[in-house]
Scaffold this motif. Structure first.
Motif, mmCIF file in Angstrom:
data_model
loop_
_atom_site.group_PDB
_atom_site.id
_atom_site.type_symbol
_atom_site.label_atom_id
_atom_site.label_comp_id
_atom_site.label_asym_id
_atom_site.label_seq_id
_atom_site.Cartn_x
_atom_site.Cartn_y
_atom_site.Cartn_z
ATOM 1 N N ARG A 27 -14.224 4.202 4.511
ATOM 2 C CA ARG A 27 -13.870 3.817 6.154
ATOM 3 C C ARG A 27 -12.790 3.037 6.046
ATOM 4 O O ARG A 27 -11.902 3.364 7.084
ATOM 5 C CB ARG A 27 -15.056 3.368 6.857
ATOM 6 N N ILE A 28 -12.651 1.792 5.383
ATOM 7 C CA ILE A 28 -11.567 0.831 5.652
ATOM 8 C C ILE A 28 -10.475 1.548 4.818
ATOM 9 O O ILE A 28 -9.279 1.422 5.584
ATOM 10 C CB ILE A 28 -12.051 -0.342 4.539
ATOM 11 N N ALA A 29 -10.489 2.229 3.773
ATOM 12 C CA ALA A 29 -9.431 2.978 3.285
ATOM 13 C C ALA A 29 -8.827 4.205 4.424
ATOM 14 O O ALA A 29 -7.421 3.989 4.374
ATOM 15 C CB ALA A 29 -9.750 3.747 2.138
ATOM 16 N N TYR A 30 -9.865 4.653 4.957
ATOM 17 C CA TYR A 30 -9.243 5.738 5.933
ATOM 18 C C TYR A 30 -8.153 4.887 7.138
ATOM 19 O O TYR A 30 -7.521 5.440 7.663
ATOM 20 C CB TYR A 30 -10.513 6.398 6.720
ATOM 21 N N GLU A 31 -8.797 3.741 7.646
ATOM 22 C CA GLU A 31 -8.181 2.969 8.669
ATOM 23 C C GLU A 31 -6.873 2.814 8.118
ATOM 24 O O GLU A 31 -5.747 2.851 8.726
ATOM 25 C CB GLU A 31 -9.049 1.919 9.004
ATOM 26 N N LEU A 32 -6.709 2.377 6.786
ATOM 27 C CA LEU A 32 -5.395 2.085 6.084
ATOM 28 C C LEU A 32 -4.227 3.262 6.335
ATOM 29 O O LEU A 32 -3.146 3.118 6.256
ATOM 30 C CB LEU A 32 -5.555 1.361 5.076
ATOM 31 N N SER A 33 -5.063 4.481 5.952
ATOM 32 C CA SER A 33 -4.238 5.384 5.694
ATOM 33 C C SER A 33 -3.518 5.997 6.960
ATOM 34 O O SER A 33 -2.611 6.611 6.898
ATOM 35 C CB SER A 33 -5.144 6.861 5.221
ATOM 36 N N ARG A 34 -4.048 5.493 8.125
ATOM 37 C CA ARG A 34 -3.357 5.728 9.382
ATOM 38 C C ARG A 34 -1.865 5.032 9.666
ATOM 39 O O ARG A 34 -1.070 5.682 10.423
ATOM 40 C CB ARG A 34 -4.280 5.094 10.621
ATOM 41 N N PHE A 35 -1.900 4.093 8.629
ATOM 42 C CA PHE A 35 -0.662 3.607 8.837
ATOM 43 C C PHE A 35 0.286 3.484 7.584
ATOM 44 O O PHE A 35 1.734 3.221 7.742
ATOM 45 C CB PHE A 35 -0.907 1.927 9.168
ATOM 46 N N PHE A 36 -0.198 4.018 6.590
ATOM 47 C CA PHE A 36 0.276 4.063 5.139
ATOM 48 C C PHE A 36 0.920 5.200 5.280
ATOM 49 O O PHE A 36 0.454 6.319 5.398
ATOM 50 C CB PHE A 36 -0.640 3.776 4.197
ATOM 51 N N PRO A 37 2.237 5.533 4.696
ATOM 52 C CA PRO A 37 3.183 4.579 3.939
ATOM 53 C C PRO A 37 4.113 3.854 4.966
ATOM 54 O O PRO A 37 4.893 3.095 4.245
ATOM 55 C CB PRO A 37 3.763 5.549 2.904
ATOM 56 N N GLU A 38 4.371 3.955 6.144
ATOM 57 C CA GLU A 38 5.264 3.588 6.943
ATOM 58 C C GLU A 38 5.004 2.040 6.962
ATOM 59 O O GLU A 38 5.723 1.145 6.971
ATOM 60 C CB GLU A 38 5.175 3.986 8.331
ATOM 61 N N GLU A 39 3.767 1.460 6.903
ATOM 62 C CA GLU A 39 3.513 0.078 6.630
ATOM 63 C C GLU A 39 3.036 -0.375 5.175
ATOM 64 O O GLU A 39 2.359 0.712 4.719
ATOM 65 C CB GLU A 39 2.390 -0.295 7.553
ATOM 66 N N LYS A 40 3.526 -1.175 4.493
ATOM 67 C CA LYS A 40 3.225 -1.507 3.209
ATOM 68 C C LYS A 40 1.677 -2.647 3.449
ATOM 69 O O LYS A 40 1.940 -3.260 4.003
ATOM 70 C CB LYS A 40 4.342 -2.201 2.357
ATOM 71 N N PHE A 41 1.167 -2.333 2.219
ATOM 72 C CA PHE A 41 0.039 -3.048 1.930
ATOM 73 C C PHE A 41 -0.275 -3.517 0.575
ATOM 74 O O PHE A 41 0.031 -3.085 -0.293
ATOM 75 C CB PHE A 41 -1.184 -2.368 2.461
ATOM 76 N N ILE A 42 -0.640 -4.926 0.704
ATOM 77 C CA ILE A 42 -1.308 -5.478 -0.715
ATOM 78 C C ILE A 42 -2.783 -5.660 -0.364
ATOM 79 O O ILE A 42 -3.344 -6.328 0.818
ATOM 80 C CB ILE A 42 -0.698 -6.795 -0.870
ATOM 81 N N VAL A 43 -3.684 -5.007 -1.117
ATOM 82 C CA VAL A 43 -5.119 -5.315 -0.762
ATOM 83 C C VAL A 43 -5.685 -6.267 -2.069
ATOM 84 O O VAL A 43 -5.482 -5.837 -3.158
ATOM 85 C CB VAL A 43 -5.904 -3.944 -0.642
ATOM 86 N N VAL A 44 -6.379 -7.152 -1.479
ATOM 87 C CA VAL A 44 -7.142 -8.057 -2.271
ATOM 88 C C VAL A 44 -8.719 -8.138 -2.093
ATOM 89 O O VAL A 44 -9.115 -7.926 -0.835
ATOM 90 C CB VAL A 44 -6.877 -9.438 -2.280
#
Length: 254
Positions: A27-44
């Motif tokens: 679910r966290i990944a799905y939420e990030l997918s709403r913004f990627f790739p327009e927004e760049k992320f680093i995940v730790v």
């Protein structure tokens, strides 16, 4: 660019050894997918019930002593590789190219603080359209021989280098409280307010300092980013709202 920290208490029940909350991570990944790739992320991500119990069992923070500590160093690292592989697969299921980068291969510590770091691979991954996926890990340490490099320490090092727009910590509580448990949620605080907060960590084993360490890191992070958010990663849409800038949680401002 934004840096996202998935806390060990979010991706696992830290009271249950090798427990993994696959549906939460998906679910966290799905939420990030709403913004990627327009927004760049680093995940730790943290160690959760994979890294912390083993690090405690083998006394990794006590340094290099004998064969047992070497054995434990390798076993703890292998457990973290297992965990990050599971996280990456959850991201791939949501069409996110999260690329695991072994923290112990790019950072050297001194008493657990990063003193040497090679971020070329992280930079290349971002430029080529990947999401770098780093994690709390064991580390070779110039003072103690071996140590733990926490996800929070890694985030601080990344922020110094990449100057992200914001850093978002996903926790198992709604944010930072003036007193925990039983206190009031602090929705917005200044770095100068952090000194007087009375806090305690969340449930389970945490060998890297828990919430107190996060507050220390937030203080330093405020020098390199505009906002540091603390939100509940177990609740749907809190991450999305923090990315937009309108979440129920705590935002730390310079």
């Amino acid at each position: 660019m934004m840096v996202i920290k998935i806390g060990g208490s979010v991706l696992s029940d830290k009271t249950r050894k090798f427990h993994f909350r696959a549906e939460v991570v998906k679910r966290i990944a799905y939420e990030l997918s709403r913004f990627f790739p327009e927004e760049k992320f680093i995940v730790v991500h943290g160690g959760g019930s994979f890294g912390h119990p083993l690090a405690q069992k083998f006394g990794i923070r006590e340094g290099l002593r004998d064969y047992s500590s070497r054995h434990g160093f390798v076993v703890t690292h292998l457990a973290m590789l297992d965990l990050t592989s599971r996280v990456a697969k959850c991201f791939l299921e949501n069409s996110l190219p999260a690329f695991p980068i072994s923290s112990s291969s790019i950072f050297i510590t001194e008493n657990g603080r990063i003193v040497k770091g090679s971020l070329e691979v992280v930079r290349e991954a971002i430029e080529k359209g990947f999401i770098p996926l780093l994690f709390g890990d064991v580390s070779f340490d110039v003072r103690k021989g071996i140590e733990i490099v926490s996800g929070d320490e890694i985030i601080l090092h990344l922020a110094k280098e990449f100057k992200p727009e914001k850093v978002i910590f996903l926790m198992d509580v709604d944010g930072i409280y003036d007193r925990y448990p039983g206190g009031q949620l602090l929705k917005e605080i200044r770095v100068s307010d952090l000194e007087n907060l009375e806090v305690q960590g969340s449930a389970g084993i945490d060998v890297t300092g828990g919430i107190r360490k996060k507050l220390e890191v937030a203080k330093e992070l405020a020098r390199y980013t505009q906002e540091v958010w603390f939100v509940n990663g177990l609740i749907k849409d809190r991450l999305s709202e923090a990315i937009i800038g309108n979440a129920l949680g705590t935002v730390v401002m310079p």
